[in-house]
Design an enzyme around this catalytic site. Structure first.
Site, PDB file in Angstrom:
ATOM      1  N   LYS A 116      49.216  -6.577  -5.074  1.00 30.13           N
ATOM      2  CA  LYS A 116      47.964  -6.408  -4.472  1.00 30.13           C
ATOM      3  C   LYS A 116      48.370  -5.322  -3.093  1.00 30.13           C
ATOM      4  O   LYS A 116      48.680  -5.639  -2.002  1.00 30.13           O
ATOM      5  CB  LYS A 116      47.188  -7.425  -3.737  1.00 30.13           C
ATOM      6  CG  LYS A 116      45.948  -6.866  -3.628  1.00 30.13           C
ATOM      7  CD  LYS A 116      44.973  -7.929  -2.818  1.00 30.13           C
ATOM      8  CE  LYS A 116      45.233  -7.855  -1.287  1.00 30.13           C
ATOM      9  NZ  LYS A 116      44.626  -6.362  -0.707  1.00 30.13           N
ATOM     10  N   GLY A 163      41.360  -8.881   0.591  1.00 36.55           N
ATOM     11  CA  GLY A 163      42.510 -10.081   0.820  1.00 36.55           C
ATOM     12  C   GLY A 163      41.598 -11.536   0.423  1.00 36.55           C
ATOM     13  O   GLY A 163      42.287 -12.191  -0.160  1.00 36.55           O
ATOM     14  N   GLU A 182      56.430 -10.817   6.459  1.00 35.34           N
ATOM     15  CA  GLU A 182      57.003  -9.775   7.507  1.00 35.34           C
ATOM     16  C   GLU A 182      55.706  -9.526   8.141  1.00 35.34           C
ATOM     17  O   GLU A 182      54.686  -9.087   7.849  1.00 35.34           O
ATOM     18  CB  GLU A 182      57.526  -8.753   6.777  1.00 35.34           C
ATOM     19  CG  GLU A 182      58.588  -7.774   7.614  1.00 35.34           C
ATOM     20  CD  GLU A 182      57.796  -6.879   8.157  1.00 35.34           C
ATOM     21  OE1 GLU A 182      57.219  -6.928   9.310  1.00 35.34           O
ATOM     22  OE2 GLU A 182      57.799  -5.563   7.507  1.00 35.34           O
ATOM     23  N   CYS A 189      54.819  -2.272  12.382  1.00 35.81           N
ATOM     24  CA  CYS A 189      55.066  -3.660  13.016  1.00 35.81           C
ATOM     25  C   CYS A 189      56.168  -3.720  13.697  1.00 35.81           C
ATOM     26  O   CYS A 189      56.303  -4.641  14.851  1.00 35.81           O
ATOM     27  CB  CYS A 189      55.264  -4.745  11.616  1.00 35.81           C
ATOM     28  SG  CYS A 189      56.489  -3.878  10.592  1.00 35.81           S
ATOM     29  N   GLU A 222      49.495  -7.160  19.992  1.00 40.46           N
ATOM     30  CA  GLU A 222      49.981  -6.084  19.112  1.00 40.46           C
ATOM     31  C   GLU A 222      48.730  -4.892  18.998  1.00 40.46           C
ATOM     32  O   GLU A 222      47.631  -5.264  18.566  1.00 40.46           O
ATOM     33  CB  GLU A 222      50.201  -6.525  17.866  1.00 40.46           C
ATOM     34  CG  GLU A 222      51.040  -5.449  16.893  1.00 40.46           C
ATOM     35  CD  GLU A 222      51.324  -5.932  15.492  1.00 40.46           C
ATOM     36  OE1 GLU A 222      50.517  -6.773  14.975  1.00 40.46           O
ATOM     37  OE2 GLU A 222      52.356  -5.593  15.250  1.00 40.46           O
TER      38      GLU A 222
END
Ligand code: ADP
Length: 488
Positions: free
Chosen positions: A183, A216, A259, A293, A390
């Site tokens: 996906k 999602g 991850e 990331c 982040e």
């Protein structure tokens, strides 16, 4: 190729069992060009019903004696190489598609396609090198282990490196002989759909790879909850990582590799060449518009060179040319969407309110598309949101430190642990830091030194498992132990 620009979009439907098909619901969703905010394509919106169809196709493709399971490792490797050849042949088209869909510059997109081909070829080389061991623990037995593909795997990827993340997922899954439901992110499904067409052209049997664009909570959740999917590989936010792991735990205990996010420290000692260090630190945070990331998003600079470093950092950031991703002079395109634009601007505002100093940037650029001025903050303190959260945008936070002990503690005082860097001429400092920092990758006198052969993944909340390298294969393999009693 003629001057690069938005290409014709050829594939917008789901890819199941080697066919492009409409979603069961008939629904489509809009894919937006982040440089303009306008609609680029309407793509079929997959959900649970489509995931079920894809899993049925992938299960059949993985069944005993299927064409895929009957291939030799060499034949599998040849198919992967053929696919890599096709990607390479279409690299300009794919780069243009990626640039239009994601907003990264065309040159950066070309770099991503190149790295993806390298990843496919690296893993193609692994197909016939997957081995077990023999175990001589008892003279009455011959015992050996055999590594087997896990089976049908679900792969959920993000929008920041759409094609490269596909390569990191498909490479090890195909090398080990698994079958796949991928996906792509709802923001960036186009390169995956084109890749699907190349999978068919390369000659992969139906069902080996299926691509289900969608959202999602619907398509993604259907993958992580599916009882016949044996493993889910996910790259994305830590928040969704929790949801995926929970779904796996609640259903069939499928294997999970994650991850996730990061707040990676890059530590710069005052024995270095300040100008060179500033350039490394600049690339570490501003590459891919900060949407990485492992971005070096906490720049720790030793007090003796702090002021000089800030001046270099400010100059570099203020010189970045922001604009149309297809303009060859552009170095930074737009952020991915309105949500991310709002998030980045919100965090920039929090930095201002909490007392950090804006050296350059600090606001949105223009009103069309999702552009942010490259921003440098100095005088950043550990407790500020811009030092803890982040940001995923072009925002450098520069912190000051005095000693090694202090900076190790501060570097580690985060729940993240994806990457870290150090710049110093002192080997002892470099090795002490590398030993002490809690991060899956440590880069010394460089940053983002990622290749297909080097394992990548996170400590702590930055993830579970590793991608790339030999380690990446393990995530797709089960170990079977076979014991034979002799002389009975
Ligand atoms: P980002 O914050 O980088 O957009 P996300 O973690 O939200 O990252 O998204 C990464 C991928 O995870 C996308 O493909 C997205 O559609 C998918 N995703 C989002 N929510 C879920 C969910 N509840 N279950 C499964 N996948 C999800």
């Amino acid at each position: 190729m003629s001057k690069p620009g938005i290409p014709t979009i050829k594939f917008t439907k789901l890819f199941i069992n080697n066919e492009f098909v409409d979603a069961t619901s008939g629904k489509t969703f809009e894919v937006i060009n982040p440089a303009t905010g306008t609609v680029l394509a309407h793509v079929s919106e997959g959900d649970k019903a489509d995931v079920n169809k894809a899993v049925a196709a992938a299960s059949k493709a993985f069944s005993r004696n299927s064409p895929w399971r009957s291939m030799t490792a060499f034949e599998r490797s040849q198919l992967m190489q053929k696919f890599a050849d096709l990607v390479w042949e279409h690299r300009d088209y794919l780069a243009a598609l990626e640039s239009a869909d994601n907003g990264k510059t065309y040159a950066n997109a070309q770099g991503d396609i190149f790295a993806s081909v390298a990843t496919f070829r690296y893993y193609a080389g692994w197909c016939d090198k997957i081995k077990g061991t023999t175990i001589n623990d008892d003279p009455k037995y011959v015992t050996y282990t055999q590594k087997e593909p896990i089976g049908v795997v679900g792969q959920i990827i993000p929008w920041n490196y759409p094609f490269l993340m596909l390569a990191w997922k498909w490479g090890p899954a195909l090398a080990t002989g698994c079958t796949i439901i991928l996906k792509p992110a709802e923001q960036t499904p186009l390169s995956a759909l084109f890749a699907a067409s190349l999978i068919k052209e390369a000659g992969f049997p139906p069902g080996v790879i299926n691509v289900i664009p969608g959202y999602g909570p619907t398509a993604g959740a259907a993958i992580s909850e599916h009882p016949d999917i044996r493993k889910v590989a996910f790259t994305g936010s830590t928040e969704i990582g929790h949801i995926i792991m929970e779904a796996a735990a609640k259903t069939n205990l499928k294997r999970v590799s994650l991850e996730l996010g990061g707040k990676s420290p890059l530590v710069i000692f005052d024995d270095c060449d300040v100008k060179k260090a500033a350039q490394i630190a600049h690339n570490a945070i501003f590459d891919n518009h900060g949407q990485s990331c492992c971005a070096g998003s906490r720049t720790f600079v030793q007090s003796g060179i702090y002021d000089e470093f800030v001046q270099h950092a400010k100059k570099l950031a203020s010189q970045i040319k922001v604009g149309d991703p297809f303009d060859p002079t552009t170095q930074q395109g737009p952020q991915i969407d309105q949500d991310m634009l709002d998030k980045v601007i919100g965090l920039i505002n929090s930095g201002k309110q909490e007392g950090a100093v804006v050296e350059t940037g600090g606001e949105r650029l223009g009103t069309k598309g999702y552009f942010v001025k490259p921003t440098v903050f100095s005088q950043v303190q550990d407790n500020m949101r811009i030092a803890k959260e982040e940001i995923f945008g072009p925002v450098q936070s520069i912190l000051k430190f005095k000693t090694m002990d202090e900076v190790i503690d501060r570097a580690n005082s985060t729940n993240y642990g994806l990457a870290a860097g150090i710049i110093t001429q002192d080997i002892d400092k470099a090795l002490l830091f590398a030993k002490s920092v809690e991060a899956g990758s440590v880069w010394i006198n460089c940053y983002d030194a990622i290749t297909p052969a080097r394992p990548f993944g996170g400590f702590k909340n930055s993830g579970v498992g590793r991608e790339l390298g030999e380690e990446g294969l393990k995530e797709y393999l089960e170990v079977k132990t076979i014991a034979i009693k002799v002389g009975i």
